[in-house]
Structure formats: structure tokens, C-alpha cells
Design an enzyme around this catalytic site. Sequence first.
Site, PDB file in Angstrom:
ATOM      1  N   ASP A 123      -5.539 -15.518  -0.959  1.00 22.64           N
ATOM      2  CA  ASP A 123      -4.354 -15.069  -1.692  1.00 22.64           C
ATOM      3  C   ASP A 123      -3.210 -16.036  -1.374  1.00 22.64           C
ATOM      4  O   ASP A 123      -2.975 -16.337  -0.203  1.00 22.64           O
ATOM      5  CB  ASP A 123      -3.997 -13.644  -1.258  1.00 22.64           C
ATOM      6  N   ILE A 124      -2.514 -16.525  -2.398  1.00 20.36           N
ATOM      7  CA  ILE A 124      -1.420 -17.477  -2.156  1.00 20.36           C
ATOM      8  C   ILE A 124      -0.127 -16.794  -1.720  1.00 20.36           C
ATOM      9  O   ILE A 124       0.825 -17.456  -1.330  1.00 20.36           O
ATOM     10  CB  ILE A 124      -1.151 -18.403  -3.365  1.00 20.36           C
ATOM     11  N   ASN A 166      -7.014  -1.841  -6.840  1.00 21.86           N
ATOM     12  CA  ASN A 166      -6.095  -1.029  -7.628  1.00 21.86           C
ATOM     13  C   ASN A 166      -6.462  -1.076  -9.109  1.00 21.86           C
ATOM     14  O   ASN A 166      -6.927  -2.111  -9.600  1.00 21.86           O
ATOM     15  CB  ASN A 166      -4.666  -1.533  -7.459  1.00 21.86           C
ATOM     16  N   HIS A 209      -0.439   0.257  -8.699  1.00 25.83           N
ATOM     17  CA  HIS A 209      -0.024  -1.004  -8.069  1.00 25.83           C
ATOM     18  C   HIS A 209      -0.852  -2.223  -8.464  1.00 25.83           C
ATOM     19  O   HIS A 209      -0.842  -3.224  -7.754  1.00 25.83           O
ATOM     20  CB  HIS A 209       0.038  -0.869  -6.539  1.00 25.83           C
ATOM     21  N   GLN A 210      -1.565  -2.177  -9.594  1.00 29.57           N
ATOM     22  CA  GLN A 210      -2.291  -3.357 -10.062  1.00 29.57           C
ATOM     23  C   GLN A 210      -1.310  -4.279 -10.770  1.00 29.57           C
ATOM     24  O   GLN A 210      -0.582  -3.854 -11.669  1.00 29.57           O
ATOM     25  CB  GLN A 210      -3.424  -2.967 -11.014  1.00 29.57           C
ATOM     26  N   HIS A 243      -9.993  -6.973  -9.095  1.00 30.07           N
ATOM     27  CA  HIS A 243     -10.043  -7.779  -7.877  1.00 30.07           C
ATOM     28  C   HIS A 243     -10.008  -6.878  -6.660  1.00 30.07           C
ATOM     29  O   HIS A 243      -9.417  -5.800  -6.677  1.00 30.07           O
ATOM     30  CB  HIS A 243      -8.915  -8.819  -7.824  1.00 30.07           C
ATOM     31  N   HIS A 279      -9.039  -6.877  -2.639  1.00 31.55           N
ATOM     32  CA  HIS A 279      -8.329  -7.562  -1.565  1.00 31.55           C
ATOM     33  C   HIS A 279      -9.041  -7.288  -0.247  1.00 31.55           C
ATOM     34  O   HIS A 279      -9.425  -6.153   0.029  1.00 31.55           O
ATOM     35  CB  HIS A 279      -6.908  -7.012  -1.406  1.00 31.55           C
TER      36      HIS A 279
END
Length: 139
Positions: free
Chosen positions: A36-37, A88, A94-95, A101, A103
Amino acid sequence: MSAVKMAANCIFCRIIKGEIPSMKLYESDKTFAFLDINPLSHGHALVIPKYHGEKLTDIPDEHLAELLPIASRIAKAAGAENFNILQNNGRIAHQVVDHVHVHMIPKPNEQEGLGVGWPMKEGNKAELAKLQEELKAKM
């Protein structure tokens, strides 16, 4: 087996296609994983199906099969003793990116990683039993 479906304007589909650079950790014919950036903690990674779908229920089962095993492998590789696996579905859940995806978020201490609230309420046993039967009948 379902064919891989992509969306032209989806940031994650563009990452899969190599149009946007990523810190790739893993790739197979159905799955792609990368760092994750904007990490919540050191080692925060995303695992995505190559099949485009906005919500978990939009993805055929065979394209979901690797998501948790790869998240587990990343957690082990990161040496994460404590971590969250988060997925999510929808804006109010909270998507932010409209592509399924998962996390993998290491939780090294109270300050870093995912913070979670859990507003429990006591369940009504009769209502839960009725819901159980309704859900079982639909599955």
C-alpha cells in the site's frame, strides 16, 4: 472457470495491467498483491483479484480462493505477530477503491496499524434463531 474481467478506468485494474507502477509482492493468473502506498503501518499490503468487481459478492468464487492464503503469506513474510485482515464493501463500509481488495495491516503497537471500534449490542435469541433459518434457506 470465469474469464478475467477488467475495468478500463479502475486504478487497481490499471496496476494489474502495468499501466500504473506498484510495489508488487505476488502475482498469479488470478491474484495480484502489492504494498500500500499510503500504509497504516510498515508492511501494509493489498491483495486483489485480477477479476474486476466492486464488491465481494461480484467476484466468482474461483477468483477469491487465493486472497486469504496470499494475505497470510505476506503477514508471515512481514513477520507480523499481530495484524488485521480487512475487506470493505461499499462507501458507508469505508471502501474507497471500487475493486475488491484485502488489506493485510500489521499492528505492531497501539498507535500504528488499524484502529477499530466495535459497537456491540446484545442479540435477541429468538430473532437470531429466525435469522439463522432465513439465511440457511437462502444459501
